[in-house]
Design a protein around this motif. Structure first.
Motif, PDB file in Angstrom:
ATOM      1  N   ARG A 229     -60.422  -4.488 -56.913  1.00 52.85           N
ATOM      2  CA  ARG A 229     -59.673  -3.818 -57.737  1.00 52.85           C
ATOM      3  C   ARG A 229     -59.016  -2.604 -57.140  1.00 52.85           C
ATOM      4  NH1 ARG A 229     -62.792  -2.314 -63.474  1.00 52.85           N
ATOM      5  NH2 ARG A 229     -60.549  -2.066 -64.026  1.00 52.85           N
ATOM      6  N   PRO A 230     -57.900  -3.077 -56.443  1.00 48.70           N
ATOM      7  CA  PRO A 230     -56.948  -2.341 -55.677  1.00 48.70           C
ATOM      8  C   PRO A 230     -56.458  -0.853 -56.542  1.00 48.70           C
ATOM      9  CG  PRO A 230     -55.855  -4.098 -55.706  1.00 48.70           C
ATOM     10  CD  PRO A 230     -57.271  -4.343 -56.351  1.00 48.70           C
ATOM     11  N   LYS A 231     -55.965  -1.461 -57.790  1.00 45.32           N
ATOM     12  CA  LYS A 231     -55.589  -0.188 -58.489  1.00 45.32           C
ATOM     13  C   LYS A 231     -56.356   1.010 -58.664  1.00 45.32           C
ATOM     14  CE  LYS A 231     -51.964  -0.781 -61.437  1.00 45.32           C
ATOM     15  NZ  LYS A 231     -51.170  -1.313 -62.616  1.00 45.32           N
ATOM     16  N   LEU A 232     -57.599   0.335 -59.148  1.00 43.26           N
ATOM     17  CA  LEU A 232     -58.560   1.448 -59.411  1.00 43.26           C
ATOM     18  C   LEU A 232     -58.942   2.070 -58.211  1.00 43.26           C
ATOM     19  CD1 LEU A 232     -60.768   2.681 -61.242  1.00 43.26           C
ATOM     20  CD2 LEU A 232     -62.171   0.509 -60.844  1.00 43.26           C
ATOM     21  N   ALA A 233     -58.997   1.406 -57.015  1.00 41.40           N
ATOM     22  CA  ALA A 233     -59.245   1.944 -55.665  1.00 41.40           C
ATOM     23  C   ALA A 233     -58.437   3.354 -55.572  1.00 41.40           C
ATOM     24  CB  ALA A 233     -59.429   1.086 -54.483  1.00 41.40           C
ATOM     25  N   ALA A 234     -57.308   2.827 -55.562  1.00 39.74           N
ATOM     26  CA  ALA A 234     -56.174   3.704 -55.187  1.00 39.74           C
ATOM     27  C   ALA A 234     -56.230   4.925 -56.165  1.00 39.74           C
ATOM     28  CB  ALA A 234     -54.900   3.253 -55.609  1.00 39.74           C
ATOM     29  N   VAL A 235     -56.584   4.877 -57.557  1.00 46.00           N
ATOM     30  CA  VAL A 235     -56.864   5.861 -58.571  1.00 46.00           C
ATOM     31  C   VAL A 235     -58.019   6.901 -57.867  1.00 46.00           C
ATOM     32  CG1 VAL A 235     -57.435   6.622 -60.645  1.00 46.00           C
ATOM     33  CG2 VAL A 235     -55.669   4.860 -60.448  1.00 46.00           C
ATOM     34  N   LEU A 236     -59.019   6.067 -57.605  1.00 46.18           N
ATOM     35  CA  LEU A 236     -60.001   6.933 -57.099  1.00 46.18           C
ATOM     36  C   LEU A 236     -60.058   7.705 -55.879  1.00 46.18           C
ATOM     37  CD1 LEU A 236     -62.851   4.302 -57.513  1.00 46.18           C
ATOM     38  CD2 LEU A 236     -62.763   6.278 -58.652  1.00 46.18           C
ATOM     39  N   LEU A 237     -59.002   7.236 -55.072  1.00 47.74           N
ATOM     40  CA  LEU A 237     -58.674   7.889 -53.785  1.00 47.74           C
ATOM     41  C   LEU A 237     -57.924   9.129 -54.071  1.00 47.74           C
ATOM     42  CD1 LEU A 237     -58.801   8.151 -50.529  1.00 47.74           C
ATOM     43  CD2 LEU A 237     -56.640   6.881 -50.611  1.00 47.74           C
ATOM     44  N   GLY A 238     -56.969   9.095 -54.955  1.00 45.18           N
ATOM     45  CA  GLY A 238     -56.078   9.948 -55.692  1.00 45.18           C
ATOM     46  C   GLY A 238     -56.974  11.140 -56.167  1.00 45.18           C
ATOM     47  N   ALA A 239     -57.830  10.889 -57.065  1.00 45.04           N
ATOM     48  CA  ALA A 239     -58.934  11.691 -57.757  1.00 45.04           C
ATOM     49  C   ALA A 239     -59.643  12.533 -56.549  1.00 45.04           C
ATOM     50  CB  ALA A 239     -59.903  10.913 -58.558  1.00 45.04           C
ATOM     51  N   ALA A 240     -60.284  11.603 -55.380  1.00 49.07           N
ATOM     52  CA  ALA A 240     -60.601  12.211 -54.347  1.00 49.07           C
ATOM     53  C   ALA A 240     -59.902  13.413 -53.697  1.00 49.07           C
ATOM     54  CB  ALA A 240     -61.058  11.390 -53.104  1.00 49.07           C
ATOM     55  N   GLY A 241     -58.588  13.413 -53.538  1.00 52.09           N
ATOM     56  CA  GLY A 241     -57.745  14.325 -53.006  1.00 52.09           C
ATOM     57  C   GLY A 241     -57.679  15.408 -54.069  1.00 52.09           C
ATOM     58  N   GLY A 242     -57.845  14.945 -55.186  1.00 53.67           N
ATOM     59  CA  GLY A 242     -57.644  16.249 -56.248  1.00 53.67           C
ATOM     60  C   GLY A 242     -59.037  17.006 -56.406  1.00 53.67           C
ATOM     61  N   VAL A 243     -60.131  16.560 -55.583  1.00 50.65           N
ATOM     62  CA  VAL A 243     -61.103  17.380 -55.329  1.00 50.65           C
ATOM     63  C   VAL A 243     -61.126  18.395 -54.195  1.00 50.65           C
ATOM     64  CG1 VAL A 243     -63.496  17.336 -55.080  1.00 50.65           C
ATOM     65  CG2 VAL A 243     -62.646  15.721 -56.541  1.00 50.65           C
ATOM     66  N   LYS A 244     -60.907  17.694 -53.098  1.00 52.55           N
ATOM     67  CA  LYS A 244     -60.482  18.416 -51.766  1.00 52.55           C
ATOM     68  C   LYS A 244     -59.406  17.678 -51.072  1.00 52.55           C
ATOM     69  CE  LYS A 244     -62.669  21.392 -50.022  1.00 52.55           C
ATOM     70  NZ  LYS A 244     -64.103  21.602 -49.536  1.00 52.55           N
ATOM     71  N   LEU A 245     -58.450  18.095 -50.408  1.00 53.20           N
ATOM     72  CA  LEU A 245     -57.274  17.728 -50.122  1.00 53.20           C
ATOM     73  C   LEU A 245     -57.671  16.702 -48.759  1.00 53.20           C
ATOM     74  CD1 LEU A 245     -54.573  20.642 -49.998  1.00 53.20           C
ATOM     75  CD2 LEU A 245     -54.922  18.976 -51.900  1.00 53.20           C
ATOM     76  N   LEU A 246     -58.752  16.883 -48.303  1.00 48.42           N
ATOM     77  CA  LEU A 246     -58.873  16.066 -47.054  1.00 48.42           C
ATOM     78  C   LEU A 246     -58.770  14.467 -47.047  1.00 48.42           C
ATOM     79  CD1 LEU A 246     -61.552  18.349 -45.064  1.00 48.42           C
ATOM     80  CD2 LEU A 246     -59.279  17.596 -44.195  1.00 48.42           C
ATOM     81  N   PRO A 247     -59.448  14.152 -48.426  1.00 47.56           N
ATOM     82  CA  PRO A 247     -59.470  12.680 -48.546  1.00 47.56           C
ATOM     83  C   PRO A 247     -58.108  12.087 -48.328  1.00 47.56           C
ATOM     84  CG  PRO A 247     -60.801  13.605 -50.013  1.00 47.56           C
ATOM     85  CD  PRO A 247     -60.153  14.992 -49.415  1.00 47.56           C
ATOM     86  N   LEU A 248     -56.993  12.675 -48.787  1.00 45.75           N
ATOM     87  CA  LEU A 248     -55.615  12.023 -48.410  1.00 45.75           C
ATOM     88  C   LEU A 248     -55.404  11.678 -47.032  1.00 45.75           C
ATOM     89  CD1 LEU A 248     -53.538  14.691 -50.922  1.00 45.75           C
ATOM     90  CD2 LEU A 248     -54.549  12.324 -51.380  1.00 45.75           C
ATOM     91  N   LEU A 249     -56.211  12.014 -46.014  1.00 50.35           N
ATOM     92  CA  LEU A 249     -55.991  11.753 -44.782  1.00 50.35           C
ATOM     93  C   LEU A 249     -56.372  10.163 -44.804  1.00 50.35           C
ATOM     94  CD1 LEU A 249     -57.734  14.635 -42.808  1.00 50.35           C
ATOM     95  CD2 LEU A 249     -55.386  14.204 -42.949  1.00 50.35           C
ATOM     96  N   LEU A 250     -56.823   9.495 -45.557  1.00 52.22           N
ATOM     97  CA  LEU A 250     -57.241   8.112 -45.628  1.00 52.22           C
ATOM     98  C   LEU A 250     -56.302   7.253 -45.998  1.00 52.22           C
ATOM     99  CD1 LEU A 250     -61.171   8.648 -46.925  1.00 52.22           C
ATOM    100  CD2 LEU A 250     -59.999   8.481 -44.372  1.00 52.22           C
ATOM    101  N   LEU A 251     -55.166   7.804 -46.636  1.00 48.72           N
ATOM    102  CA  LEU A 251     -54.128   6.913 -47.210  1.00 48.72           C
ATOM    103  C   LEU A 251     -53.640   5.778 -46.321  1.00 48.72           C
ATOM    104  CD1 LEU A 251     -52.049   9.513 -49.041  1.00 48.72           C
ATOM    105  CD2 LEU A 251     -53.048   7.627 -50.219  1.00 48.72           C
ATOM    106  N   PRO A 252     -53.614   6.021 -44.940  1.00 53.18           N
ATOM    107  CA  PRO A 252     -53.116   5.147 -44.003  1.00 53.18           C
ATOM    108  C   PRO A 252     -54.101   3.738 -43.980  1.00 53.18           C
ATOM    109  CG  PRO A 252     -52.953   6.936 -42.767  1.00 53.18           C
ATOM    110  CD  PRO A 252     -53.650   7.354 -44.295  1.00 53.18           C
ATOM    111  N   ALA A 253     -55.237   4.182 -44.155  1.00 49.04           N
ATOM    112  CA  ALA A 253     -56.223   3.138 -44.176  1.00 49.04           C
ATOM    113  C   ALA A 253     -56.295   1.727 -45.557  1.00 49.04           C
ATOM    114  CB  ALA A 253     -57.717   3.625 -44.208  1.00 49.04           C
ATOM    115  N   PHE A 254     -55.393   2.592 -46.527  1.00 47.84           N
ATOM    116  CA  PHE A 254     -55.439   1.708 -47.940  1.00 47.84           C
ATOM    117  C   PHE A 254     -53.860   1.322 -47.948  1.00 47.84           C
ATOM    118  CE2 PHE A 254     -58.892   4.400 -48.523  1.00 47.84           C
ATOM    119  CZ  PHE A 254     -59.601   3.493 -49.863  1.00 47.84           C
ATOM    120  N   ARG A 255     -53.104   1.097 -46.698  1.00 45.74           N
ATOM    121  CA  ARG A 255     -51.824   0.627 -46.688  1.00 45.74           C
ATOM    122  C   ARG A 255     -51.432  -0.488 -47.396  1.00 45.74           C
ATOM    123  NH1 ARG A 255     -50.236  -2.635 -41.299  1.00 45.74           N
ATOM    124  NH2 ARG A 255     -48.592  -3.156 -42.786  1.00 45.74           N
ATOM    125  N   HIS A 256     -52.481  -1.447 -47.573  1.00 45.84           N
ATOM    126  CA  HIS A 256     -52.102  -2.575 -48.655  1.00 45.84           C
ATOM    127  C   HIS A 256     -52.858  -2.620 -50.057  1.00 45.84           C
ATOM    128  CE1 HIS A 256     -50.232  -4.609 -45.042  1.00 45.84           C
ATOM    129  NE2 HIS A 256     -51.533  -4.421 -44.286  1.00 45.84           N
TER     130      HIS A 256
END
Length: 447
Positions: A229-256
């Protein structure tokens, strides 16, 4: 099995002052847990891992937070929002919110007393971190926490009596830590114990109630769901960034895996607050970056500080960060996403070397998910560096030791895999990835 609880209790007893020995207990306890998991963890089941993880969270609930006073700010932010105000638009000492004070948060300032503070100071970065009238740190500045964290504080505040202080948040954080243990255990019970039984998790979840444990849950859930469920995974990663900004560093790992959706989720979480308070939504973030040395590089990048002056340190750190992002983007298609996220997050912490060790909580979860226990050396080093605050060279050497430990472990793994030519079984089906042990020997490369 209960070593995490024992180590946590020892730290609770001894950490009233910032001394070395509680941190040494924490480090030794974490190493022992890691060795036990590595040596005896193959036969563990999901149930026993989760139950012991629950027991490990109990000691922290017996004490008020000891590693920081952040939880008091969490309580205040939730209370302010329930009152119909924005924590981005008011500071805790503001007399217009005096009715929200209580003896737990403001032992030296009653609701009918005046603090003399109204509005947001012109230069909040210059204000002292603490005020003897309140347990809330930086009470003269607005909050720094992103909107998803603020929503979490509000929900917990809704169910927590004022007289309970931080206990509601401590219980919530402990439950999140246990839930994350279960999520990891479904993937691999053996390595889930690396998170669930960790003295660090026991200390920073049920005791300090740090919101980073919620970020760790969202990151792990994003990695686990990304294949199906890639769309759900992306939402969860965005939510993690909304908790602390550091998780947004993982965006390159989610390139696809739809990183645009992750960014959209993160931005959307800010919109209600932007409509309410406008540019005040940044809160204390600019002041924090200045105070913590992000703007001039003076108090960050402790490893680079051993060799470079502040002005060069900042540039080199930026170049290294971009190089890591490019490498993660390049390898995202061929490597398991858990592995990419683990080394990317860990390397980012080694470059920035944050002052606060609880920033490493998501890395512990990622290390468990990727079966890479050597990365636990990074948050462990952060505790020893935390105890050495003010000794820049010592802090740099501690973090450098962690970096060398990780590099050494990865090199040894590469050599062993290359010599044996081992391959391994697939990862559990719900991760959508194949296990490293059944992959070719290139997984042992240093990264």
């Amino acid at each position: 099995m209960a070593l995490a609880a024992v180590a946590s209790a020892a730290v609770v007893v001894g950490a009233a002052a910032r001394q070395w020995w509680p941190d040494v207990v924490l480090v030794v306890g974490s190493v022992v847990v890691g060795l036990l998991v590595w040596r005896f963890g193959r036969g563990l089941g999901v149930g026993i891992v989760v139950v012991v993880a629950g027991l490990c969270q109990v000691p922290g609930l017996t004490q008020a937070p000891i590693t920081s006073t952040d939880a008091y700010r969490y309580v205040w932010d939730g209370r302010v929002q329930l009152s119909g105000h924005s924590p981005y638009g008011y500071v805790p000492l503001d007399d217009s919110l005096a009715r929200l004070r209580d003896p737990v948060l403001f032992p030296g300032l009653a609701p009918d007393q005046r603090s003399g503070v109204t509005g947001i100071p012109d230069d909040p970065a210059q204000l002292p971190v603490d005020d003897v009238r309140t347990r809330i740190n930086r009470p003269g500045v607005p909050t720094i926490y992103p909107p998803v964290a603020e929503a979490y504080f509000t929900v917990v505040a809704l169910f927590t009596p004022w007289s309970a202080g931080t206990l509601g948040l401590q219980i919530a954080a402990g439950l999140i830590a246990i839930a994350l243990t279960w999520l990891l255990a479904v993937q691999n019970p053996r390595w889930a114990a690396l998170w669930g039984w960790s003295p660090i998790v026991a200390l920073e979840a049920s005791n300090a109630a740090h919101v980073d444990v919620l970020a760790a849950l969202f990151i792990t859930a994003a990695v686990v769901t990304t294949a199906r469920r890639p769309k759900l995974a992306a939402v969860l990663l965005g939510a993690a960034g909304g908790v602390k900004l550091l998780p947004l560093l993982l965006l390159p790992a989610f390139r696809h895996r739809r990183p645009v959706v992750a960014l959209g989720t993160f931005i959307a979480s800010y919109l209600p607050h932007v409509l309410a308070v406008g540019t005040l939504v940044l809160g204390f973030l600019p002041g924090y970056l200045n105070q913590e040395g992000f703007e001039d590089g003076s108090s960050r990048s402790a490893i680079l500080a051993l060799l470079l002056p502040p002005e060069a340190r900042q540039l080199v750190a930026a170049i290294l960060a971009l190089a890591l992002a490019a490498l993660a983007f390049h390898r995202a298609r061929r490597d398991p996403i858990a592995l990419t996220c683990c080394w990317l997050y860990g390397a980012a912490l080694l470059i920035a070397t944050p002052t606060y060790p609880w920033y490493g909580l998501p890395l512990i979860a990622l290390a468990a998910l990727a079966s890479r226990p050597e990365w636990i050396a990074v948050p462990l080093a952060s505790y020893l560096a935390y105890a050495s605050f003010g000794h820049d060279t010592r802090q740099g050497l501690i973090h450098l030791t962690a970096a060398l430990t990780v590099a050494g472990a990865l090199t040894i793994r590469h050599q062993l895999v290359a010599k044996s030519g081992l391959t391994a079984p697939p990862l559990p089906a719900n991760t959508g990835e194949r296990d490293e042990t059944h992959r070719p020997s290139n997984l042992g490369r240093l990264r």
